[in-house]
Design a protein around this motif. Structure first.
Motif, PDB file in Angstrom:
ATOM      1  N   GLY A 188       0.787  -1.234   0.000  1.00 43.47           N
ATOM      2  CA  GLY A 188       0.000   0.000   0.000  1.00 43.47           C
ATOM      3  C   GLY A 188       0.815   1.277   0.000  1.00 43.47           C
ATOM      4  O   GLY A 188       1.909   1.349  -0.519  1.00 43.47           O
ATOM      5  N   GLU A 189       0.261   2.289   0.620  1.00 44.72           N
ATOM      6  CA  GLU A 189       0.839   3.623   0.629  1.00 44.72           C
ATOM      7  C   GLU A 189       2.140   3.677   1.422  1.00 44.72           C
ATOM      8  O   GLU A 189       2.379   2.898   2.322  1.00 44.72           O
ATOM      9  CB  GLU A 189      -0.167   4.606   1.221  1.00 44.72           C
ATOM     10  CG  GLU A 189      -0.471   4.290   2.678  1.00 44.72           C
ATOM     11  CD  GLU A 189      -1.646   5.045   3.219  1.00 44.72           C
ATOM     12  OE1 GLU A 189      -1.464   5.848   4.142  1.00 44.72           O
ATOM     13  OE2 GLU A 189      -2.748   4.811   2.709  1.00 44.72           O
ATOM     14  N   GLN A 190       2.988   4.637   1.092  1.00 47.49           N
ATOM     15  CA  GLN A 190       4.266   4.789   1.780  1.00 47.49           C
ATOM     16  C   GLN A 190       4.131   5.556   3.092  1.00 47.49           C
ATOM     17  O   GLN A 190       4.938   5.399   3.966  1.00 47.49           O
ATOM     18  CB  GLN A 190       5.270   5.494   0.865  1.00 47.49           C
ATOM     19  CG  GLN A 190       5.732   4.620  -0.269  1.00 47.49           C
ATOM     20  CD  GLN A 190       6.387   3.348   0.240  1.00 47.49           C
ATOM     21  OE1 GLN A 190       7.261   3.366   1.079  1.00 47.49           O
ATOM     22  NE2 GLN A 190       5.939   2.211  -0.260  1.00 47.49           N
ATOM     23  N   VAL A 191       3.147   6.404   3.204  1.00 48.41           N
ATOM     24  CA  VAL A 191       2.963   7.151   4.442  1.00 48.41           C
ATOM     25  C   VAL A 191       1.992   6.374   5.307  1.00 48.41           C
ATOM     26  O   VAL A 191       0.852   6.148   4.929  1.00 48.41           O
ATOM     27  CB  VAL A 191       2.403   8.572   4.157  1.00 48.41           C
ATOM     28  CG1 VAL A 191       2.133   9.300   5.446  1.00 48.41           C
ATOM     29  CG2 VAL A 191       3.352   9.341   3.263  1.00 48.41           C
ATOM     30  N   GLY A 192       2.460   5.964   6.454  1.00 48.12           N
ATOM     31  CA  GLY A 192       1.639   5.145   7.348  1.00 48.12           C
ATOM     32  C   GLY A 192       0.586   5.972   8.049  1.00 48.12           C
ATOM     33  O   GLY A 192       0.682   7.195   8.145  1.00 48.12           O
ATOM     34  N   PRO A 193      -0.442   5.314   8.576  1.00 47.67           N
ATOM     35  CA  PRO A 193      -1.482   6.009   9.315  1.00 47.67           C
ATOM     36  C   PRO A 193      -0.943   6.534  10.639  1.00 47.67           C
ATOM     37  O   PRO A 193       0.089   6.079  11.122  1.00 47.67           O
ATOM     38  CB  PRO A 193      -2.538   4.917   9.539  1.00 47.67           C
ATOM     39  CG  PRO A 193      -1.778   3.633   9.466  1.00 47.67           C
ATOM     40  CD  PRO A 193      -0.639   3.876   8.521  1.00 47.67           C
ATOM     41  N   GLN A 194      -1.640   7.488  11.194  1.00 51.13           N
ATOM     42  CA  GLN A 194      -1.252   8.020  12.497  1.00 51.13           C
ATOM     43  C   GLN A 194      -1.500   6.969  13.570  1.00 51.13           C
ATOM     44  O   GLN A 194      -2.539   6.331  13.591  1.00 51.13           O
ATOM     45  CB  GLN A 194      -2.059   9.281  12.823  1.00 51.13           C
ATOM     46  CG  GLN A 194      -1.713  10.459  11.956  1.00 51.13           C
ATOM     47  CD  GLN A 194      -0.291  10.931  12.192  1.00 51.13           C
ATOM     48  OE1 GLN A 194       0.224  10.884  13.289  1.00 51.13           O
ATOM     49  NE2 GLN A 194       0.358  11.361  11.126  1.00 51.13           N
ATOM     50  N   ALA A 195      -0.529   6.805  14.442  1.00 54.59           N
ATOM     51  CA  ALA A 195      -0.681   5.860  15.540  1.00 54.59           C
ATOM     52  C   ALA A 195      -1.494   6.518  16.644  1.00 54.59           C
ATOM     53  O   ALA A 195      -1.454   7.737  16.824  1.00 54.59           O
ATOM     54  CB  ALA A 195       0.682   5.465  16.079  1.00 54.59           C
ATOM     55  N   GLU A 196      -2.218   5.675  17.366  1.00 55.59           N
ATOM     56  CA  GLU A 196      -2.911   6.194  18.537  1.00 55.59           C
ATOM     57  C   GLU A 196      -1.855   6.474  19.587  1.00 55.59           C
ATOM     58  O   GLU A 196      -0.987   5.643  19.839  1.00 55.59           O
ATOM     59  CB  GLU A 196      -3.904   5.156  19.067  1.00 55.59           C
ATOM     60  CG  GLU A 196      -5.099   4.950  18.172  1.00 55.59           C
ATOM     61  CD  GLU A 196      -6.104   4.010  18.799  1.00 55.59           C
ATOM     62  OE1 GLU A 196      -6.158   3.911  20.040  1.00 55.59           O
ATOM     63  OE2 GLU A 196      -6.825   3.376  18.033  1.00 55.59           O
ATOM     64  N   PRO A 197      -1.912   7.671  20.178  1.00 50.39           N
ATOM     65  CA  PRO A 197      -0.871   7.985  21.151  1.00 50.39           C
ATOM     66  C   PRO A 197      -0.954   7.077  22.372  1.00 50.39           C
ATOM     67  O   PRO A 197      -2.029   6.812  22.888  1.00 50.39           O
ATOM     68  CB  PRO A 197      -1.134   9.442  21.521  1.00 50.39           C
ATOM     69  CG  PRO A 197      -2.501   9.748  21.045  1.00 50.39           C
ATOM     70  CD  PRO A 197      -2.857   8.746  20.002  1.00 50.39           C
ATOM     71  N   CYS A 198       0.173   6.593  22.772  1.00 57.68           N
ATOM     72  CA  CYS A 198       0.289   5.815  23.993  1.00 57.68           C
ATOM     73  C   CYS A 198       1.000   6.722  24.977  1.00 57.68           C
ATOM     74  O   CYS A 198       2.162   7.063  24.759  1.00 57.68           O
ATOM     75  CB  CYS A 198       1.085   4.537  23.733  1.00 57.68           C
ATOM     76  SG  CYS A 198       1.419   3.603  25.229  1.00 57.68           S
ATOM     77  N   LEU A 199       0.303   7.172  25.972  1.00 61.40           N
ATOM     78  CA  LEU A 199       0.884   8.118  26.912  1.00 61.40           C
ATOM     79  C   LEU A 199       1.725   7.374  27.929  1.00 61.40           C
ATOM     80  O   LEU A 199       1.213   6.715  28.818  1.00 61.40           O
ATOM     81  CB  LEU A 199      -0.221   8.924  27.606  1.00 61.40           C
ATOM     82  CG  LEU A 199      -1.140   9.694  26.655  1.00 61.40           C
ATOM     83  CD1 LEU A 199      -2.269  10.344  27.411  1.00 61.40           C
ATOM     84  CD2 LEU A 199      -0.339  10.727  25.888  1.00 61.40           C
ATOM     85  N   GLY A 200       3.031   7.460  27.748  1.00 61.30           N
ATOM     86  CA  GLY A 200       3.950   6.802  28.658  1.00 61.30           C
ATOM     87  C   GLY A 200       4.061   7.559  29.966  1.00 61.30           C
ATOM     88  O   GLY A 200       3.830   8.757  30.040  1.00 61.30           O
ATOM     89  N   GLN A 201       4.453   6.840  30.990  1.00 62.49           N
ATOM     90  CA  GLN A 201       4.635   7.428  32.307  1.00 62.49           C
ATOM     91  C   GLN A 201       5.853   8.349  32.290  1.00 62.49           C
ATOM     92  O   GLN A 201       6.897   7.975  31.755  1.00 62.49           O
ATOM     93  CB  GLN A 201       4.825   6.304  33.314  1.00 62.49           C
ATOM     94  CG  GLN A 201       5.102   6.751  34.703  1.00 62.49           C
ATOM     95  CD  GLN A 201       5.357   5.552  35.617  1.00 62.49           C
ATOM     96  OE1 GLN A 201       5.390   4.418  35.194  1.00 62.49           O
ATOM     97  NE2 GLN A 201       5.559   5.853  36.881  1.00 62.49           N
ATOM     98  N   PRO A 202       5.754   9.555  32.842  1.00 57.92           N
ATOM     99  CA  PRO A 202       6.926  10.433  32.876  1.00 57.92           C
ATOM    100  C   PRO A 202       7.909   9.973  33.952  1.00 57.92           C
ATOM    101  O   PRO A 202       7.524   9.431  34.987  1.00 57.92           O
ATOM    102  CB  PRO A 202       6.342  11.804  33.218  1.00 57.92           C
ATOM    103  CG  PRO A 202       5.041  11.523  33.876  1.00 57.92           C
ATOM    104  CD  PRO A 202       4.563  10.204  33.352  1.00 57.92           C
ATOM    105  N   SER A 203       9.202  10.181  33.676  1.00 59.64           N
ATOM    106  CA  SER A 203      10.232   9.780  34.630  1.00 59.64           C
ATOM    107  C   SER A 203      11.435  10.713  34.515  1.00 59.64           C
ATOM    108  O   SER A 203      11.737  11.210  33.441  1.00 59.64           O
ATOM    109  CB  SER A 203      10.674   8.343  34.354  1.00 59.64           C
ATOM    110  OG  SER A 203      11.711   7.962  35.235  1.00 59.64           O
TER     111      SER A 203
END
Length: 177
Positions: free
Chosen positions: A133-148
């Protein structure tokens, strides 16, 4: 710019890129190239030697490293790559912010090397050729990582991102080698 400064900068860049001419296909088809590119263990050793890195000057969002195998396998390689790019991009941005707030010394040098390593992976993953398919991938759903503010934890999560999600993506892509 002073020639000596340019020589020092060039030597730092070259020392961080043992496979300057590695192509994305080499990254996919040659596990040794991937092993040589992974500098996390070197950074962890350097962190132990550098006592100035007890706490980072600002939070860094840890990349999401958990993988639900069935969910991951249902994602297209475009979605997997987009998720990895989002994690790497967020990590690079947060490390850059922490680096700009750091005092000169071994802690700053360590953050510079970490940022450089993350940017290398961003570059390679962006260049991976995905046939479907296309070369530009779809936007990923953000996974909010824990801040450290714990650099050891940041390095651990970065390493797990590389040996987990990125390696699973590469294994899927390597079927075409």
């Amino acid at each position: 710019m002073d020639l000596r400064v340019l020589v020092v900068v060039f030597s730092m860049v070259v020392s961080e890129l043992p496979h300057v001419h590695t192509r994305p296909i080499d990254f996919v088809c040659d596990s040794e190239a991937r092993i040589m590119m992974n500098k996390v263990k070197d950074l962890q050793v350097e962190m132990v030697v550098c006592s100035a890195v007890d706490a980072l000057p600002s939070d860094i969002k840890l990349p999401c490293i958990r993988i639900h195998k069935a969910t991951w396998e249902r994602k297209s390689v475009h979605e997997q790559r987009a998720e990895i790019l989002l994690s790497l991009g967020t990590l690079a941005q947060d490390v850059r912010s922490a680096r700009t707030l750091s005092q000169p010394g071994c802690g700053l040098t360590l953050l510079e090397r970490l940022e450089h390593s993350i940017n290398n992976y961003l570059h390679v993953v962006r260049l991976l050729h995905i046939e479907q398919g296309e070369q530009v991938g779809p936007q990923a759903e953000p996974c909010l990582g824990q801040p450290s503010k714990d650099l050891g934890l940041v390095l651990k999560h970065f390493g797990l991102l590389l040996t987990g999600k990125l390696e699973w993506l590469i294994l899927e892509m390597a079927k075409g080698c």
